[in-house]
Design an enzyme around this catalytic site. Structure first.
Site, mmCIF file in Angstrom:
data_model
loop_
_atom_site.group_PDB
_atom_site.id
_atom_site.type_symbol
_atom_site.label_atom_id
_atom_site.label_comp_id
_atom_site.label_asym_id
_atom_site.label_seq_id
_atom_site.Cartn_x
_atom_site.Cartn_y
_atom_site.Cartn_z
ATOM 1 N N LYS A 1 -37.344 -49.766 17.268
ATOM 2 C CA LYS A 1 -37.403 -50.690 18.810
ATOM 3 C C LYS A 1 -38.220 -51.566 18.810
ATOM 4 O O LYS A 1 -38.082 -52.705 19.247
ATOM 5 C CB LYS A 1 -37.607 -49.443 20.050
ATOM 6 C CG LYS A 1 -37.321 -50.069 21.334
ATOM 7 C CD LYS A 1 -38.848 -50.371 21.808
ATOM 8 C CE LYS A 1 -38.630 -50.954 23.219
ATOM 9 N NZ LYS A 1 -39.813 -51.062 23.924
ATOM 10 N N ASP B 1 -33.747 -48.811 23.940
ATOM 11 C CA ASP B 1 -34.798 -47.986 24.376
ATOM 12 C C ASP B 1 -33.953 -46.924 25.109
ATOM 13 O O ASP B 1 -32.599 -46.992 24.998
ATOM 14 C CB ASP B 1 -35.895 -48.551 25.472
ATOM 15 C CG ASP B 1 -35.452 -49.160 26.552
ATOM 16 O OD1 ASP B 1 -34.389 -49.155 26.852
ATOM 17 O OD2 ASP B 1 -36.114 -50.269 26.927
#
Length: 212
Positions: free
Chosen positions: A120, A138
């Site tokens: 991420k 996310d």
DNA sequence: AACTCGGGGCA
DNA sequence: TGCCCAGAGTT
């Protein structure tokens, strides 16, 4: 959600959040990287508050290493996971100096090899600092993608690939901010406030709540 | 796949 | 007061 609807959906979210900045407030690849490492499992407001002071003192890897773990901890102990994050930020900065002459590398493998940097975080840096066609997925974006039908996938990687494939290139760079804000404040995990959503007609969520 | 890190926000 | 969070690393 058709591709035409994808574009319309994203554009509606953009109109809904004209002031979305988020990661864009971090002006160098290095401060961006550190800020995103600190943001794990924490709210953006608490991270922004901590980094504002931290980057006054240390906005380069050299300064961060000089500051040291205990020094960094003083600035970020108001956010969770601060011990591990202090350790990671200093170690990561030392590696940038040792391996990349103090620069942030623009390659996924190099970024993900840094302590505290996962997929991420790497995607945020690649997208924002290096303008690559990636999407940082996310929990908010994962939920929103599957719920609305924007990007269906059984895991984060599948949703990421679907987003990169389906979101128009000209919208890809900024869509992260719009999606995450929408997921955080309107398309919430519990009690989504669908009546505030600008795109209820496009969304495929079967349990839409259209009135408060 | 489950567990840990963690102070703060919010119901 | 308890639950959860703009993840990543370890087991």
């Amino acid at each position: 959600m058709s591709l035409a609807e994808v574009r319309e959906f994203i554009e509606l979210l953009a109109k809904e959040n004209p002031n979305a900045q988020s990661e864009l407030i971090y002006t160098t690849p290095y401060t961006l990287l550190v800020a995103v490492v600190l943001s794990a499992q924490a709210t953006d407001a608490s991270v922004n508050k901590a980094t504002e002071k931290l980057f006054e003192i240390a906005s380069t890897p050299q300064a961060m290493v000089a500051l040291g773990e205990d020094g960094v901890a003083q600035y970020i102990n108001s956010i969770g996971l601060w011990r591990a994050k202090s350790r990671n930020v200093v170690a990561l900065s030392a590696q940038l100096i040792e391996l990349y002459k103090g620069e942030v590398p623009g390659k996924r493998e190099a970024l993900e090899a840094l302590p505290g940097v996962g997929r991420k975080t790497a995607n945020v840096v690649l997208n924002i600092a290096f303008n690559q066609s990636t999407m940082a997925v996310d929990t908010h974006i994962f939920r929103l993608g599957n719920r609305t039908g924007l990007a269906i996938g059984k895991d984060v990687l599948a949703v990421e690939k679907a987003l990169v494939r389906r979101i128009p290139k000209d919208l890809l760079r900024d869509s992260h901010h719009w999606l995450i804000l929408h997921g955080r404040y309107i398309c919430k995990a519990r009690k989504p406030e669908c009546w505030r959503c600008p795109a209820p007609k496009i969304c495929h969520y079967p349990d839409k709540i259209l009135t408060p």
